[in-house]
Design a protein around this motif. Structure first.
Motif, short mmCIF file in Angstrom:
data_model
loop_
_atom_site.label_atom_id
_atom_site.label_comp_id
_atom_site.label_asym_id
_atom_site.label_seq_id
_atom_site.Cartn_x
_atom_site.Cartn_y
_atom_site.Cartn_z
N HIS A 109 0.44 -10.52 10.10
CA HIS A 109 0.65 -9.07 10.10
C HIS A 109 1.99 -8.72 9.45
O HIS A 109 2.07 -7.83 8.60
N GLU A 126 1.95 -9.45 5.55
CA GLU A 126 1.19 -8.45 4.79
C GLU A 126 1.94 -7.13 4.69
O GLU A 126 2.03 -6.53 3.62
N LYS A 127 2.50 -6.67 5.80
CA LYS A 127 3.20 -5.38 5.81
C LYS A 127 4.47 -5.43 4.97
O LYS A 127 4.77 -4.48 4.25
N ALA A 133 3.51 -5.44 1.24
CA ALA A 133 2.99 -4.14 0.81
C ALA A 133 4.11 -3.11 0.69
O ALA A 133 4.16 -2.34 -0.28
N THR A 134 5.01 -3.10 1.65
CA THR A 134 6.08 -2.11 1.64
C THR A 134 7.06 -2.34 0.49
O THR A 134 7.42 -1.41 -0.21
N ASN A 173 6.53 -2.64 13.45
CA ASN A 173 6.14 -1.46 12.65
C ASN A 173 7.22 -0.39 12.68
O ASN A 173 7.50 0.24 11.65
N LEU A 222 10.11 -1.59 10.54
CA LEU A 222 9.75 -1.51 9.13
C LEU A 222 9.78 -0.07 8.63
O LEU A 222 10.10 0.17 7.47
N GLU A 223 9.47 0.89 9.48
CA GLU A 223 9.57 2.30 9.10
C GLU A 223 11.01 2.67 8.75
O GLU A 223 11.24 3.42 7.80
N SER A 243 11.61 1.15 5.38
CA SER A 243 10.85 1.89 4.36
C SER A 243 11.56 3.17 3.97
O SER A 243 11.60 3.53 2.79
#
Length: 119
Positions: free
Chosen positions: A30, A33-34, A37-38, A88, A91-92, A95
């Motif tokens: 997980h 992948e994240k 992608a980010t 998550n 990661l926000e 991002s």
């Protein structure tokens, strides 16, 4: 050509660590992948690190660090009841920093097709 030149520069290094806890395969997949992608969406990255730890309240904390070039480090951390949720949220934070940096680089150019002509 040095041995470090043989490594593919388009493949970032991803390190996923658990502090006194085991990071399972599902969480590792997980996170990988994240992160890919980010970073592909914004600036790309040379290396990325995600660290998980247990909190004193029975939850998990996660810190994410992305190295996106010379002297460009983006960091975020969060805590939640479950490890994927903490990741998550962290990661926000990263991002948002990547998005703002990309926008600043794009708007810093003398000729920007996204801006209207001031004449």
């Amino acid at each position: 050509m040095s041995p470090s030149d043989d490594a593919r520069p388009d493949t970032p290094t991803i390190a996923i660590h658990g502090h006194q806890m085991d990071v399972g395969d599902a969480l590792r997949q997980h996170v990988t992948e994240k992160l890919l992608a980010t970073t592909a969406k914004y600036l790309g990255a040379e290396d990325m690190t995600a660290r998980f730890a247990r909190t004193g309240q029975g939850g998990f904390s996660c810190s994410v660090r992305v190295h996106a070039g010379r002297d460009l480090f983006f960091e975020g951390s969060a805590a939640a009841s479950e490890a994927p949720i903490a990741f998550n949220q962290a990661l926000e934070h990263v991002s948002k920093q990547l998005r703002r940096r990309k926008r600043a680089l794009r708007e810093d150019k003398p000729v920007n097709p996204d801006k209207e002509d001031p004449q």
